[in-house]
Design an enzyme around this catalytic site. Structure first.
Site, short mmCIF file in Angstrom:
data_model
loop_
_atom_site.label_atom_id
_atom_site.label_comp_id
_atom_site.label_asym_id
_atom_site.label_seq_id
_atom_site.Cartn_x
_atom_site.Cartn_y
_atom_site.Cartn_z
N PRO A 2 60.34 25.50 44.23
CA PRO A 2 59.37 25.79 45.29
C PRO A 2 60.03 26.63 46.39
CG PRO A 2 59.25 23.49 44.63
CD PRO A 2 60.45 24.06 43.95
N GLU A 3 59.37 27.72 46.79
CA GLU A 3 59.89 28.59 47.82
C GLU A 3 59.06 28.40 49.09
OE1 GLU A 3 60.32 32.54 46.19
OE2 GLU A 3 61.42 31.80 44.45
#
Length: 272
Positions: A2-3
């Site tokens: 996840p960014e």
């Protein structure tokens, strides 16, 4: 992993927890990147009063204590009913007044920590500016890049330069402005840096608006997938045709990450 857009979307989906008190806590597996603290019962009876994001961390402020949450490689939060079936990798369960929060992490690289002075110093204070803030601008970035003789994509993903610009969004930003991911950072022109800052901000805002990217199993705390992946022009498309010139997109490894680019639209010029 996840960014920034996925973490921001997750944080927003957790807002229904605000002003609710913690009723009970259960830890099924404390072995994450760092062990889950063994004194989380301190939270029982406390209201959750604020949720913020810094880089890829979610900062949860309770009435008396603060926590630092990170999703790692495969972590996710889910708002559930107590009667919902537990999944194999649900490691932490927090019962609030109206709903239950579960932390799920198959690879266990995430973290659930107290936000104390030690963790603030080690994990937060050394971070660069937020990419969507005014502090991330062309003047700042040009000064940073002039001191780095690494590929621009590596510099862009350095959390000491700017936080949260992960592989997906760095790849897309560089493709859209026609800069090769291995272009030495200190060779970028003022005009290129100005375009890059504008494009990073645009891409991240668009990704947040679309709920982030669901490439494998990401979903927000409501179980909703992101849709930014439907707009990808470069990331994950090695071997396909460039949408601009129909040249075959290529892939190279930079900093242990796949970096897709168009050799025609993103020429490498080490003497720029």
């Amino acid at each position: 992993m996840p960014e920034l857009p996925e973490v921001e979307t997750t944080k927003t989906s957790l807002l229904p927890l605000l002003e609710q008190r913690v009723q009970a806590i259960r830890v099924h597996n404390p072995s994450l990147r760092w062990p889950i603290p063994d004194d989380l019962e301190k939270l029982i009876g406390q209201r959750l009063i604020q949720l913020k994001r810094r880089s890829k961390y979610i900062l949860a402020e309770f009435e008396q204590d603060q926590m630092l949450w990170h999703l790692g490689m495969s972590g996710s939060f889910r708002l559930c009913q107590p009667s919902d079936e537990l999944r194999k990798h649900d490691h932490l369960i927090i019962d609030f007044e109206d709903i239950q929060l579960r932390y799920h992490d198959p690879r266990r690289f995430g973290c659930i920590l107290w936000l104390d002075q030690d963790n603030q110093s080690k994990l937060i204070d050394t971070l660069g500016p937020e990419p969507l803030s005014e502090d991330f601008n062309a003047t700042y970035l040009l000064e940073k890049l002039n001191k780095k003789n690494v590929g621009i994509k590596i510099a862009l993903m350095d959390n000491h330069v700017v936080v949260g610009v992960g592989n997906i969004y760095a790849t897309e930003s560089l493709f859209n402005i026609g800069v090769h991911p291995a272009q030495p950072s200190l060779t970028l022109t003022q005009a290129q840096v100005e375009k890059l800052v504008i494009e990073v901000k645009r891409i991240l805002k668009q990704a947040i608006d679309l709920g982030g990217s669901t490439l494998r199993d990401y979903s927000n705390a409501m179980g909703e997938n992101g849709y930014f992946q439907q707009t990808l022009l470069a990331y994950g498309r090695a071997g396909e045709m460039c949408v601009n010139c129909e040249t075959k997109l290529e892939n190279l490894k930079l900093g242990q990450r796949a970096s897709v680019f168009c050799p025609q639209c993103q020429p490498l010029n080490k003497k720029a």
